[in-house]
Design an enzyme around this catalytic site. Structure first.
Site, mmCIF file in Angstrom:
data_model
loop_
_atom_site.group_PDB
_atom_site.id
_atom_site.type_symbol
_atom_site.label_atom_id
_atom_site.label_comp_id
_atom_site.label_asym_id
_atom_site.label_seq_id
_atom_site.Cartn_x
_atom_site.Cartn_y
_atom_site.Cartn_z
ATOM 1 N N LYS A 1 0.818 -1.219 0.000
ATOM 2 C CA LYS A 1 0.000 0.000 0.000
ATOM 3 C C LYS A 1 0.855 1.275 0.000
ATOM 4 O O LYS A 1 0.431 2.311 -0.489
ATOM 5 C CB LYS A 1 -0.954 0.031 1.200
ATOM 6 C CG LYS A 1 -0.242 0.013 2.550
ATOM 7 C CD LYS A 1 -1.213 -0.004 3.706
ATOM 8 C CE LYS A 1 -1.829 -1.361 3.943
ATOM 9 N NZ LYS A 1 -0.926 -2.394 4.474
ATOM 10 N N HIS B 1 0.188 -3.450 14.803
ATOM 11 C CA HIS B 1 0.798 -2.299 14.122
ATOM 12 C C HIS B 1 0.844 -1.141 15.113
ATOM 13 O O HIS B 1 -0.174 -0.781 15.697
ATOM 14 C CB HIS B 1 -0.011 -1.909 12.878
ATOM 15 C CG HIS B 1 0.784 -1.068 11.899
ATOM 16 N ND1 HIS B 1 1.360 0.123 12.251
ATOM 17 C CD2 HIS B 1 1.102 -1.278 10.607
ATOM 18 C CE1 HIS B 1 1.999 0.623 11.200
ATOM 19 N NE2 HIS B 1 1.859 -0.211 10.193
ATOM 20 N N GLU C 1 6.070 -5.744 8.486
ATOM 21 C CA GLU C 1 5.414 -5.222 7.279
ATOM 22 C C GLU C 1 5.837 -3.776 7.018
ATOM 23 O O GLU C 1 5.008 -2.869 7.000
ATOM 24 C CB GLU C 1 3.891 -5.277 7.455
ATOM 25 C CG GLU C 1 3.334 -6.650 7.749
ATOM 26 C CD GLU C 1 1.901 -6.596 8.275
ATOM 27 O OE1 GLU C 1 1.324 -5.499 8.384
ATOM 28 O OE2 GLU C 1 1.367 -7.666 8.598
HETATM 29 C C1 LIG Z 1 -1.550 -3.580 8.152
HETATM 30 C C2 LIG Z 1 -0.464 -2.635 7.784
HETATM 31 N N1 LIG Z 1 0.788 -3.118 7.666
HETATM 32 C C3 LIG Z 1 1.813 -2.330 7.316
HETATM 33 C C4 LIG Z 1 1.628 -0.982 7.059
HETATM 34 C C5 LIG Z 1 2.816 -0.163 6.663
HETATM 35 O O1 LIG Z 1 3.146 0.724 7.648
HETATM 36 P P1 LIG Z 1 4.441 1.655 7.517
HETATM 37 O O2 LIG Z 1 4.409 2.277 6.186
HETATM 38 O O3 LIG Z 1 4.300 2.617 8.627
HETATM 39 O O4 LIG Z 1 5.640 0.773 7.699
HETATM 40 C C6 LIG Z 1 0.347 -0.411 7.211
HETATM 41 C C7 LIG Z 1 0.132 1.013 6.996
HETATM 42 O O5 LIG Z 1 -0.944 1.542 7.044
HETATM 43 C C8 LIG Z 1 -0.728 -1.262 7.578
HETATM 44 O O6 LIG Z 1 -1.974 -0.793 7.716
#
Ligand SMILES: Cc1ncc(COP(=O)(O)O)c(C=O)c1O
Length: 376
Positions: free
Chosen positions: A54, A182, A259
């Site tokens: 994402k 998270h 993640e």
């Molecule tokens: C379920 C989940 N995993 C991982 C991420 C990635 O987080 P970051 O970009 O802070 O590492 C997000 C971000 O919204 C998330 O919702």
């Protein structure tokens, strides 16, 4: 070449890149992306990174990361498709959106994506029906103190419900394998991770007492980067304590994944824009760029980002406003940049803009998003 030297070189190439591809141009650096991967692995050697698609689903980014052997955190059927097309195998994916469409669960199952997260009984029932036998991790709510983007408001089971939910998963024919969480995105408060580990350890112990040995811990994303107002290297500062606590609390048999989104792709990309309009309002220079908050600068709105804008041109600076190209007054990028006087066509660029930028860009006013290009 070290990162500073690399930056000097790439900056020199901006006029050529802008001429060749036009602006706005979203430049993905393979060198910087791989450097971020190496840095993550260096800082947290026990943790397997599953890139959070994402943050930036650009095919160049996915391909480089798939070739580097990373896993992927996907949030929808299209993200599964993109990652598989980039060369990843299904065993390298975790479907880490706790709210999934039935069709998307079926899609994941058909494509052999077998590992998913959930945080409610309702979701468990959906997974059991549409992906029988899938491996599941319960996502728990953990402290998100001080994180720029709060994520425990919307997601996460109460930690006290984790073991009953995992036992229920087993009764439904699913394979309960672990716990996930998270701490919130751009988390500069390292204690969030440490407190979450304690909660997970309690769950792991409690599950064992109920004859449910868990094999996996997913510590989510949130690892911060440097571009928010300060030059502090938060991630490097907090990583030793995270690494030490993981080793202390979880035996080597526990598989630990994360993640990371922002930490991998954020510093690896830059945005080149050109001045397409000028005016002077209240004795202040306004420059209208060919990208704005409806485009690759959308992180200003959705991600609470403050980018640093730089120019190639030298000269005495003055307080300047930068605005985007759309007809909306919301599309003001910054009201307080110290920049030299600019002409039409002059380049204005931002670094560390890889995460939550192009991913949420629109075509508002018919203006297409910045063109992504991969550079070595
Ligand atoms: C379920 C989940 N995993 C991982 C991420 C990635 O987080 P970051 O970009 O802070 O590492 C997000 C971000 O919204 C998330 O919702």
């Amino acid at each position: 070449m070290n990162t500073t030297a690399y930056w000097r070189e790439i900056r020199k190439s901006f006029p050529k890149l802008a001429k060749k591809y036009g602006t706005p141009l979203f430049v993905v650096s393979k060198t910087l992306l791989l450097e971020q991967v190496a840095r993550f692995r260096r800082l947290l050697p026990r943790v397997e990174p599953f890139y959070a698609v994402k943050a930036n689903p650009n095919p160049h980014v996915l391909k480089v990361l798939a070739q580097a052997g990373l896993g992927f955190d996907v949030a929808s059927a299209p993200e599964i498709e993109w990652v598989l097309a980039a060369g990843a195998t299904p065993d390298k994916l975790v479907y880490a959106n706790t709210m999934k469409r039935n069709e998307s669960i079926e899609f994941a199952c058909r494509h052999k994506v077998n590992l998913m997260t959930f945080d409610s009984e309702y979701e468990l029932a959906k997974i059991a029906r549409h992906a029988p036998g899938a491996s599941v991790m319960v996502r728990i709510k953990v402290p998100n103190v001080g994180s720029i983007v709060e994520l425990s408001l919307k997601f996460g089971a109460d930690p006290a419900d984790a073991v009953p939910l995992l036992l229920k998963a087993g009764r439904l024919g699913l394979k309960p394998v672990g716990v996930s969480f998270h701490v919130g995105s751009q988390c500069t408060h390292g204690d969030n991770y440490l407190e979450a580990f304690e909660l997970c350890k309690i769950i792991v112990n409690e599950a064992l007492l109920k004859k449910l040995p868990l094999e996996m811990l997913d510590i989510g994303g949130g690892f911060p980067i440097r571009h928010f107002d300060t030059d502090e290297d938060w991630f490097a500062n907090m990583a030793p304590a995270i690494d030490m606590e993981l080793r202390r609390l979880f035996d080597p048999g526990m598989r630990i994944i994360a993640e990371p989104g922002r930490a991998l792709v954020g510093p690896a990309c830059m945005l080149l824009t050109s001045v397409v309009g000028k005016s002077i309002r209240n004795n202040k220079h306004w420059y209208f760029l060919d990208d704005g908050v409806y485009g690759a600068l959308s992180g200003i709105i959705f991600d609470h980002c403050k980018y640093q804008f730089e120019v190639l041109k030298k000269g005495p600076t003055q307080l300047t406003t930068l605005a985007g190209p759309t007809c909306d007054s919301l599309d003001i990028i910054s009201g307080a940049e110290e920049l030299p006087e600019l002409d039409f066509g002059d380049l204005v660029y931002a670094r560390s803009i890889g995460a939550y930028s192009l991913a949420s860009a629109t075509t508002f006013n018919g203006i297409p998003p910045a063109k992504p290009v991969l550079v070595p």
